[in-house]
Design a protein around this motif. Sequence first.
Motif, PDB file in Angstrom:
ATOM      1  N   ALA A 315       0.844  -1.205   0.000  1.00  0.00           N
ATOM      2  CA  ALA A 315       0.000   0.000   0.000  1.00  0.00           C
ATOM      3  C   ALA A 315       0.878   1.255   0.000  1.00  0.00           C
ATOM      4  N   ASP A 316       0.357   2.338  -0.572  1.00  0.00           N
ATOM      5  CA  ASP A 316       1.120   3.587  -0.663  1.00  0.00           C
ATOM      6  C   ASP A 316       1.599   4.066   0.708  1.00  0.00           C
ATOM      7  N   ASP A 317       0.738   3.972   1.693  1.00  0.00           N
ATOM      8  CA  ASP A 317       1.112   4.342   3.062  1.00  0.00           C
ATOM      9  C   ASP A 317       0.571   3.256   3.993  1.00  0.00           C
ATOM     10  N   PRO A 318       1.314   2.137   4.103  1.00  0.00           N
ATOM     11  CA  PRO A 318       0.775   0.978   4.838  1.00  0.00           C
ATOM     12  C   PRO A 318       0.438   1.239   6.297  1.00  0.00           C
ATOM     13  N   LEU A 319       1.139   2.199   6.938  1.00  0.00           N
ATOM     14  CA  LEU A 319       0.892   2.479   8.359  1.00  0.00           C
ATOM     15  C   LEU A 319      -0.469   3.139   8.597  1.00  0.00           C
ATOM     16  N   THR A 320      -0.937   3.921   7.620  1.00  0.00           N
ATOM     17  CA  THR A 320      -2.188   4.661   7.827  1.00  0.00           C
ATOM     18  C   THR A 320      -3.352   4.123   7.002  1.00  0.00           C
ATOM     19  N   SER A 321      -3.149   3.048   6.238  1.00  0.00           N
ATOM     20  CA  SER A 321      -4.221   2.514   5.380  1.00  0.00           C
ATOM     21  C   SER A 321      -5.476   2.170   6.176  1.00  0.00           C
ATOM     22  N   VAL A 322      -5.282   1.519   7.321  1.00  0.00           N
ATOM     23  CA  VAL A 322      -6.430   1.057   8.110  1.00  0.00           C
ATOM     24  C   VAL A 322      -7.214   2.234   8.683  1.00  0.00           C
ATOM     25  N   VAL A 323      -6.518   3.228   9.250  1.00  0.00           N
ATOM     26  CA  VAL A 323      -7.238   4.366   9.853  1.00  0.00           C
ATOM     27  C   VAL A 323      -7.912   5.220   8.775  1.00  0.00           C
ATOM     28  N   LYS A 324      -7.286   5.324   7.608  1.00  0.00           N
ATOM     29  CA  LYS A 324      -7.918   6.068   6.505  1.00  0.00           C
ATOM     30  C   LYS A 324      -9.188   5.367   6.042  1.00  0.00           C
ATOM     31  N   GLY A 325      -9.133   4.048   5.953  1.00  0.00           N
ATOM     32  CA  GLY A 325     -10.328   3.279   5.585  1.00  0.00           C
ATOM     33  C   GLY A 325     -11.411   3.377   6.634  1.00  0.00           C
ATOM     34  N   THR A 326     -11.005   3.399   7.913  1.00  0.00           N
ATOM     35  CA  THR A 326     -11.959   3.549   9.016  1.00  0.00           C
ATOM     36  C   THR A 326     -12.637   4.916   8.942  1.00  0.00           C
ATOM     37  N   GLY A 327     -11.844   5.952   8.627  1.00  0.00           N
ATOM     38  CA  GLY A 327     -12.407   7.296   8.475  1.00  0.00           C
ATOM     39  C   GLY A 327     -13.383   7.385   7.323  1.00  0.00           C
ATOM     40  N   LEU A 328     -13.068   6.697   6.224  1.00  0.00           N
ATOM     41  CA  LEU A 328     -13.951   6.678   5.057  1.00  0.00           C
ATOM     42  C   LEU A 328     -15.267   5.969   5.379  1.00  0.00           C
ATOM     43  N   ALA A 329     -15.160   4.859   6.103  1.00  0.00           N
ATOM     44  CA  ALA A 329     -16.364   4.113   6.499  1.00  0.00           C
ATOM     45  C   ALA A 329     -17.229   4.925   7.453  1.00  0.00           C
ATOM     46  N   LEU A 330     -16.586   5.711   8.340  1.00  0.00           N
ATOM     47  CA  LEU A 330     -17.329   6.533   9.285  1.00  0.00           C
ATOM     48  C   LEU A 330     -18.122   7.625   8.563  1.00  0.00           C
ATOM     49  N   LYS A 331     -17.531   8.177   7.499  1.00  0.00           N
ATOM     50  CA  LYS A 331     -18.210   9.201   6.711  1.00  0.00           C
ATOM     51  C   LYS A 331     -19.496   8.659   6.089  1.00  0.00           C
ATOM     52  N   HIS A 332     -19.465   7.383   5.688  1.00  0.00           N
ATOM     53  CA  HIS A 332     -20.595   6.774   4.984  1.00  0.00           C
ATOM     54  C   HIS A 332     -21.111   5.559   5.765  1.00  0.00           C
ATOM     55  N   TYR A 333     -21.191   5.699   7.095  1.00  0.00           N
ATOM     56  CA  TYR A 333     -21.525   4.528   7.927  1.00  0.00           C
ATOM     57  C   TYR A 333     -22.904   3.950   7.637  1.00  0.00           C
ATOM     58  N   ASN A 334     -23.797   4.765   7.103  1.00  0.00           N
ATOM     59  CA  ASN A 334     -25.133   4.240   6.764  1.00  0.00           C
ATOM     60  C   ASN A 334     -25.141   3.460   5.455  1.00  0.00           C
ATOM     61  N   SER A 335     -24.100   3.637   4.644  1.00  0.00           N
ATOM     62  CA  SER A 335     -24.068   3.019   3.318  1.00  0.00           C
ATOM     63  C   SER A 335     -23.396   1.655   3.301  1.00  0.00           C
ATOM     64  N   TYR A 336     -22.542   1.393   4.284  1.00  0.00           N
ATOM     65  CA  TYR A 336     -21.769   0.144   4.288  1.00  0.00           C
ATOM     66  C   TYR A 336     -22.414  -0.883   5.226  1.00  0.00           C
ATOM     67  N   PRO A 337     -22.803  -2.041   4.689  1.00  0.00           N
ATOM     68  CA  PRO A 337     -23.464  -3.046   5.529  1.00  0.00           C
ATOM     69  C   PRO A 337     -22.538  -3.727   6.537  1.00  0.00           C
ATOM     70  N   PHE A 338     -21.210  -3.615   6.334  1.00  0.00           N
ATOM     71  CA  PHE A 338     -20.282  -4.300   7.230  1.00  0.00           C
ATOM     72  C   PHE A 338     -19.928  -3.490   8.473  1.00  0.00           C
ATOM     73  N   VAL A 339     -20.421  -2.260   8.578  1.00  0.00           N
ATOM     74  CA  VAL A 339     -20.178  -1.444   9.778  1.00  0.00           C
ATOM     75  C   VAL A 339     -21.101  -1.936  10.887  1.00  0.00           C
ATOM     76  N   MET A 340     -20.500  -2.214  12.070  1.00  0.00           N
ATOM     77  CA  MET A 340     -21.278  -2.745  13.202  1.00  0.00           C
ATOM     78  C   MET A 340     -21.605  -1.639  14.191  1.00  0.00           C
ATOM     79  N   ARG A 341     -22.874  -1.528  14.526  1.00  0.00           N
ATOM     80  CA  ARG A 341     -23.292  -0.521  15.511  1.00  0.00           C
ATOM     81  C   ARG A 341     -23.069  -1.054  16.923  1.00  0.00           C
TER      82      ARG A 341
END
Length: 341
Positions: A315-341
Motif C-alpha cells: 500500500a502507498d502508506d501501509p501504516l495509515t491505510s487502516v485508519v484512513k479506511g476507518t475514516g472513510l467508512a465513518l463518513k458513509h456509515y449508513n451506506s456500508y453493511p459491514f459497519v457494526m453498531r
Amino acid sequence: MSLFNFFTQEIAIDLGTANILIMHNDEVVVNEPSIIALDRNNPKNVVAVGKKALMMHEKTHESIKTIRPLKDGVIADFNAAELMIREMIKKIYPKKPMFAPGWRMMICIPSSITEVEKRAVRDSAEQAGAKEVYLIHEPMAAALGIGIDVEEPVGNMIIDIGGGTTGISVVALAGIVCDQSIRIAGDEFTADIMEAIRRYHSLLIGERTAEQIKIQIGAAMKEIDNPPQDMAVHGRDLVTGIPKEIMVSYQETAEAMDKSIFKIEEGILKALETTPPELASDIYRRGIYLTGGGALLRGLDKRLAAKIKLPVHIADDPLTSVVKGTGLALKHYNSYPFVMR
C-alpha cells in the motif's frame, strides 16, 4: 438538527497493538505508540502516554509502571486502555474547547475477535467519552484505505501485518469470504531479534533497542536491493555484566526473523487453499495487497511473491491505510453493511 448532532465530532481510531492512530476531519491527527505510563500508587494518575511513555519503557523506577494495554490485537488491560484512549483524544484539541464535543467513534477491530473482546473495545470507547460507537473489521478498513471498491463482486486478498497479529483476508461483495489471523507480527519480529542478539553475541538488549534494529536495518531476505549499513547496538554483556557495543548487519536480522516470516507464508498459503476458485482467479489477476507496519520490512514483498508465485503490492502508506479506511467508512456509515453498531 438536534443539539447532540450539532456538538458531535467524528473520529476514526485504529487501535493497534503497537500504535494508535486517530483520524479527525480527514486528517491523521494522532499517531502514537500504544503505551501508557501510570503512577503505581494511584493507577488513575496518568504520567505519560504515547511517545513520552515509550521513552520511559524499561527505564522506570518503583513509582511508575508502563503498560501496553493491547496484546495480540485485543485489549488486555481494560482500565489502561480506557485511560490511553481518553488521553489520546485530548491530543486532538491541545487547547481545551469551551464545549466538550460528543464523540461519534468508529474503531477497527481484528476479524478474529470474540464477542467478549468486542464488548471490551466498545466499553473502553464509551468510558473514554464516546456517545456513539461503531466497529469495523480491519481487513475491510484496510481495503477501503488502499482504495479498493469492496462492494464489487471481485475478490481481493489483504494481508495486514500489525504489531500483534497478521490478518490474512479475502474480501468481496462488502464481506470477508476467507479469514486467517495468526499471532505472528511485528512484536514477534522484535522478540526474534532480541533472542538472536542474546544467543549469537551474548548481549542483552531491551525491547526498544530491538525495535530500532528492526526499523533501521530489518530485512526479510539476506540479499536485498540497497542494503542498509551495519548498525551499532548497545546492551549488557551477559558474560561480564558490563555494557558493550556490537555491530549488527541486516543479514543477521533476516536470519533471526526467518522462522516467523515462514509462518506468515504458511498462513497465506492456507488462506489461498480455502479461497473459492472464482475468487482465486481474481486474486491471480490482481495480486495480493500488503498493509500494516510489517509491510515496510525490507524485501518482504519480494520474498512473499517468490514463495506464493503471485504479485505482491505494498500500500502507498501501509501504516495509515487502516485508519484512513476507518475514516472513510465513518463518513458513509449508513451506506456500508459491514459497519457494526
